[in-house]
Design an enzyme around this catalytic site. Structure first.
Site, short mmCIF file in Angstrom:
data_model
loop_
_atom_site.label_atom_id
_atom_site.label_comp_id
_atom_site.label_asym_id
_atom_site.label_seq_id
_atom_site.Cartn_x
_atom_site.Cartn_y
_atom_site.Cartn_z
CG HIS A 25 0.27 0.36 0.15
ND1 HIS A 25 -0.16 1.35 1.46
CD2 HIS A 25 0.01 1.13 -1.26
CE1 HIS A 25 0.10 2.90 0.77
NE2 HIS A 25 0.40 2.84 -0.58
CG ASN A 72 -2.16 5.99 -7.35
OD1 ASN A 72 -2.46 4.79 -8.15
ND2 ASN A 72 -1.54 6.59 -8.37
CG ASP A 97 -1.20 1.69 4.27
OD1 ASP A 97 -1.71 1.75 3.99
OD2 ASP A 97 0.52 1.73 4.22
CG ASN A 118 0.26 8.45 -2.80
OD1 ASN A 118 -0.11 9.57 -2.60
ND2 ASN A 118 1.46 7.64 -3.60
#
Length: 191
Positions: A25, A72, A97, A118
């Protein structure tokens, strides 16, 4: 954006904290770090809840950013930086990503959906969808592994063998986007 001569904002997406540093991520952070190294800039804390580094890529002013909120909540710092530097949405690049691309594949695009990501969801909610994306493929989780578990794991030992090359190529793609424009960068890097 050809006639725009203000700074571009390149936002590498990731999660802050050493425990996340090598996660799938966090490839956006890895690319931002390499770009900063290439232009000889250091990241510093910014009041926008992000770390920023400023310099030039191919004569174009650039602000590199790593939001220090979790993924997020990336939209808040990105919006604050947009407002602080007075950057139009079309001069913002999110590096992130991408599950729907094979590992080490790249795609550059302008606008579009968030595809369940997110970080993009948060940015799009704040800015609308018309910003650039450099999508760095991480592939899909194996077997029945949950997506959240997969993206928060470090790259596998096999993937790590190509990771430096992949981050380097992703940084090259960002530079090409800024210096040559989207279409030329796409023709070179969209794999």
């Amino acid at each position: 954006m050809d006639d725009y001569d203000g700074p571009w904002l390149v936002v590498g997406l990731g999660n802050p904290g050493e425990q996340y540093a090598r996660n799938r991520h966090n490839i956006g952070f890895m690319v931002a770090d390499l770009l900063a190294e290439r232009i000889g800039a250091r990241f510093k804390a910014h009041k926008s809840r992000a770390q920023t580094a400023e310099g030039r890529i191919g004569g174009r002013r650039v602000v590199l950013a790593k939001p220090m909120t979790f993924m997020n909540l990336s939209g808040g710092p990105t919006t604050a930086l947009r407002d602080f530097y007075k950057v139009p949405t079309g001069a913002i690049v999110a590096v992130h990503d991408e599950l729907d691309l094979d590992y080490a594949a790249l795609r550059l695009k302008l606008g579009g959906g968030d595809n369940g990501h997110n970080g993009l969801k948060s940015i799009t909610k704040s800015l609308g969808p018309e910003y650039h994306r450099v999508r760095c493929g991480i592939g899909r989780p194996p077997g029945r592994m949950e997506v959240a578990d997969f993206v928060l794991k470090d790259f596998s030992s096999t993937e790590r063998k190509e990771l430096d090359w992949f981050v380097d190529r992703s940084a090259d793609a960002v530079e090409a986007l800024l210096t040559e424009g989207l279409e030329r960068a796409q023709s070179t890097y969209n794999s």
